[in-house]
Design a protein around this motif. Structure first.
Motif, short mmCIF file in Angstrom:
data_model
loop_
_atom_site.label_atom_id
_atom_site.label_comp_id
_atom_site.label_asym_id
_atom_site.label_seq_id
_atom_site.Cartn_x
_atom_site.Cartn_y
_atom_site.Cartn_z
N UNK A 1 0.83 -1.21 0.00
CA UNK A 1 0.00 0.00 0.00
C UNK A 1 0.87 1.25 0.00
N UNK A 2 1.93 1.22 0.77
CA UNK A 2 2.83 2.38 0.82
C UNK A 2 3.44 2.63 -0.55
N UNK A 3 3.70 1.54 -1.29
CA UNK A 3 4.29 1.65 -2.62
C UNK A 3 3.29 2.21 -3.63
N UNK A 4 2.09 1.65 -3.64
CA UNK A 4 1.07 2.02 -4.63
C UNK A 4 0.45 3.37 -4.33
N UNK A 5 0.18 3.63 -3.03
CA UNK A 5 -0.51 4.86 -2.63
C UNK A 5 0.44 5.99 -2.26
N UNK A 6 1.74 5.71 -2.31
CA UNK A 6 2.76 6.70 -1.92
C UNK A 6 2.51 7.18 -0.49
N UNK A 7 2.42 6.22 0.44
CA UNK A 7 2.16 6.50 1.84
C UNK A 7 3.41 6.19 2.65
N UNK A 8 4.27 7.16 2.82
CA UNK A 8 5.50 6.93 3.56
C UNK A 8 5.23 6.60 5.03
N UNK A 9 4.08 7.07 5.56
CA UNK A 9 3.75 6.75 6.95
C UNK A 9 3.54 5.25 7.13
N UNK A 10 2.93 4.61 6.13
CA UNK A 10 2.74 3.16 6.18
C UNK A 10 4.08 2.44 6.07
N UNK A 11 4.95 2.95 5.23
CA UNK A 11 6.26 2.34 5.06
C UNK A 11 7.04 2.39 6.37
N UNK A 12 6.99 3.52 7.06
CA UNK A 12 7.70 3.66 8.33
C UNK A 12 7.12 2.69 9.37
N UNK A 13 5.80 2.52 9.36
CA UNK A 13 5.15 1.60 10.29
C UNK A 13 5.63 0.17 10.06
N UNK A 14 5.78 -0.22 8.80
CA UNK A 14 6.27 -1.56 8.47
C UNK A 14 7.68 -1.76 9.02
N UNK A 15 8.54 -0.81 8.75
CA UNK A 15 9.93 -0.92 9.18
C UNK A 15 10.03 -0.98 10.70
N UNK A 16 9.19 -0.18 11.38
CA UNK A 16 9.22 -0.16 12.85
C UNK A 16 8.74 -1.48 13.46
N UNK A 17 7.94 -2.24 12.72
CA UNK A 17 7.40 -3.50 13.24
C UNK A 17 8.40 -4.64 13.18
N UNK A 18 9.45 -4.46 12.39
CA UNK A 18 10.38 -5.58 12.15
C UNK A 18 11.04 -6.07 13.43
N UNK A 19 11.33 -5.18 14.36
CA UNK A 19 11.96 -5.61 15.62
C UNK A 19 11.06 -6.58 16.38
#
Length: 222
Positions: free
Chosen positions: A32-50
């Motif tokens: 979704x972050x890729x298609x909708x250009x939602x950097x907030x979603x991208x940051x949320x994904x990265x933060x969840x990895x831990x």
């Protein structure tokens, strides 16, 4: 099976399902972050990895404890070994989702770049594969697992189509090379997630039937 082993395996099953839920959400949000250009979603994904990494370690340690303390045999042993492998696959899927999210953030610098339309179809097929792969394992359904393996061909086909489209864009417009490479990378990560789902399905076929189907795609069944 002892009560302690039974209880431990039940908890592992629950933990694996929870881990899957987190990883599935990461995959959905990254695309979704890729298609909708939602950097907030991208940051949320990265933060969840831990969180996924910590759960990955816990599940593996719990498997090893059960193996050491109870020395299971036959089907129970195969099940625990398969959990270790699937747990590792889920962690790698989470890493790939983070990679897609990172490519999404990079694409924010190119607002006019269009992501290929077939990305949504590829996402739907891939997430469906991941869900079915986990279901096949939880339900000991080798037929469902084999369907997952077959579905990977569709993802591969979509991957080739979109890569060809991106290559065409780069030839026609040199200024699109950098965003095209970011998109190319994201699509390849998505294709790798489908490969991970296929691996889960292959392990399930072995768990249920004892058949080793890795490296045998395209071969006639005996």
């Amino acid at each position: 099976m002892s009560k302690h082993l039974d209880r431990g395996m039940t908890q592992l099953r629950s933990d694996l399902v929870k881990q899957f839920g987190i990883v599935e959400q990461m995959m959905s949000l990254s695309v979704r972050s890729l298609v909708e250009r939602r950097s907030d979603l991208a940051v949320s994904v990265i933060d969840t990895d831990d969180e996924v990494d910590a759960k990955d370690i816990q599940i593996e340690e719990d498997c090893l404890k059960l193996l050491a303390l109870h020395q299971p045999v036959a089907e129970d042993l195969r099940w625990l070994v398969t959990v270790v492998k699937i747990n590792g696959d889920l962690e790698r899927m989470a890493d790939l989702a983070c990679n897609i999210a990172e490519r999404s953030i990079s694409l924010d610098l190119f607002p006019l770049f269009r992501v290929p339309e077939n990305v949504s179809k590829m996402v739907g097929t891939t997430i469906g594969m991941v869900r079915s792969a986990l279901d096949s394992f939880l339900e000991h359904d080798a037929d469902l697992a084999r369907n997952v393996i077959l579905a990977d061909d569709e993802v591969d086909r979509l991957n080739v189509e979109m890569i060809q489209e991106i290559e065409r864009r780069m030839r026609e417009d040199p200024e699109s090379v950098e965003p095209s490479l970011h998109c190319f990378s994201a699509i390849r990560h998505l294709e790798r997630i489908a490969d991970m789902a296929t691996h889960v399905a292959e392990e399930t076929v072995y768990l249920v039937s004892g058949d080793i189907v890795r490296h045998r795609r395209g071969e006639p069944e005996s």
